[in-house]
Design an enzyme around this catalytic site. Structure first.
Site, short mmCIF file in Angstrom:
data_model
loop_
_atom_site.label_atom_id
_atom_site.label_comp_id
_atom_site.label_asym_id
_atom_site.label_seq_id
_atom_site.Cartn_x
_atom_site.Cartn_y
_atom_site.Cartn_z
N GLY A 21 44.22 63.79 -17.29
CA GLY A 21 43.05 63.01 -17.69
C GLY A 21 43.22 62.22 -18.98
N SER A 22 44.48 61.88 -19.31
CA SER A 22 44.64 61.09 -20.54
C SER A 22 44.05 59.68 -20.37
CB SER A 22 46.11 61.02 -20.98
OG SER A 22 46.88 60.28 -20.07
N ASN A 23 44.13 59.14 -19.17
CA ASN A 23 43.47 57.84 -18.93
C ASN A 23 41.95 58.00 -18.98
OD1 ASN A 23 45.17 55.36 -18.17
ND2 ASN A 23 46.23 57.07 -17.15
N ILE A 52 40.21 58.43 -0.45
CA ILE A 52 38.75 58.27 -0.54
C ILE A 52 38.17 58.15 0.87
CG2 ILE A 52 36.91 56.77 -1.45
CD1 ILE A 52 38.51 58.32 -3.59
N ASN A 88 41.43 51.88 -8.50
CA ASN A 88 42.46 52.89 -8.76
C ASN A 88 43.52 52.30 -9.67
OD1 ASN A 88 44.06 55.31 -8.34
ND2 ASN A 88 45.36 54.10 -6.96
N HIS A 127 47.58 52.65 -10.35
CA HIS A 127 48.81 53.21 -9.78
C HIS A 127 49.96 52.93 -10.76
CE1 HIS A 127 51.29 54.81 -6.60
NE2 HIS A 127 52.17 53.89 -6.93
C1 GAR Z 1 48.62 57.98 -14.26
O1 GAR Z 1 49.89 57.52 -14.66
C2 GAR Z 1 48.16 57.27 -13.02
O2 GAR Z 1 48.62 55.96 -12.93
C3 GAR Z 1 48.78 58.14 -11.95
O3 GAR Z 1 48.62 59.44 -12.41
C4 GAR Z 1 48.70 59.45 -13.83
C5 GAR Z 1 47.56 60.28 -14.37
O4 GAR Z 1 47.72 60.51 -15.73
N1 GAR Z 1 48.14 57.92 -10.70
C6 GAR Z 1 48.77 58.00 -9.53
O5 GAR Z 1 49.95 58.29 -9.44
C7 GAR Z 1 47.91 57.69 -8.29
N2 GAR Z 1 48.74 57.49 -7.15
P1 GAR Z 1 46.50 61.04 -16.60
O6 GAR Z 1 45.89 62.22 -15.83
O7 GAR Z 1 47.11 61.51 -17.88
O8 GAR Z 1 45.53 59.91 -16.76
#
Ligand code: GAR
Length: 189
Positions: A12-14, A88, A102, A104
């Protein structure tokens, strides 16, 4: 106020970056974070940042309209997938057409599809000796990673990079651009 709801399955850093970006925003706020993982680190972040968080299981997500009802109850304007790994369901896409996005961690259409997420993407990029990678922000449709592309940004991959350093570069791009793209979508569209 426009309401964002974030769906996240992991660290969940994003999600945290988006939450802090909109903390004092005059027009946009993060209403809640929803997760399908009871142990997800994103829940600790929500606790610390005082953002409401909700957990749902696979049955309620896929086979009922309880998550859609929750989103409606939160007056959701935009659903943001930030490291969310389930497909989804159609009922949610029908209620929120072009309102689910989303991020990616690669330059789609490369390195997308079922099973391509997080580290696996960066390992594949390394293995194929790509000289660049990046991020893609796109609308969500019924197929993994196939909805219309809204935004892409690139970063270089050097022979010295490994999957971890590629992940770091990609995360930096995500932190830099994802909140801005959300802001543009909600304020201009
Ligand atoms: C992110 O890099 C995102 O782009 C990726 O998961 C990571 C989550 O990081 N998403 C995917 O791969 C979706 N197919 P976070 O939990 O630290 O935000």
């Amino acid at each position: 106020m426009k309401q964002i709801v974030i769906l996240a399955s992991g660290s969940g850093s994003n999600a945290e970056n988006i939450i802090t970006h909109f903390q004092n925003h005059p027009e946009i706020q993060v209403a809640a974070v929803l997760t399908n993982k009871k142990e997800a680190k994103v829940l600790e972040r929500c606790d610390r940042l005082q953002v409401p968080a909700f957990y749902f299981n696979r049955t309620s997500f896929r086979d009922s309209d309880s998550v859609v009802k929750l989103l409606q109850g939160l007056s959701t304007d935009l659903v943001v997938l930030a490291g969310f790994l389930w497909k989804i369901p159609e009922n949610m896409i029908a209620v929120y057409p072009n309102q689910i996005i989303n991020i990616h961690p690669a330059l789609l259409p490369k390195y997308g599809g079922k099973g391509m997420y997080g580290e696996r993407v960066h390992e594949a990029v390394k293995e194929n000796q790509e000289t660049e990678t990046g991020i893609t922000i796109h609308y969500v449709n019924e197929q993994y990673d196939e909805g219309a592309i809204i935004f892409q940004a690139k970063t270089q991959v050097t022979p010295n990079d490994d999957a971890n350093s590629i992940a770091e570069k990609v995360h930096q791009l995500e932190y830099e651009h994802f909140p801005q793209v959300i802001e543009k979508l909600l304020c201009n569209g």
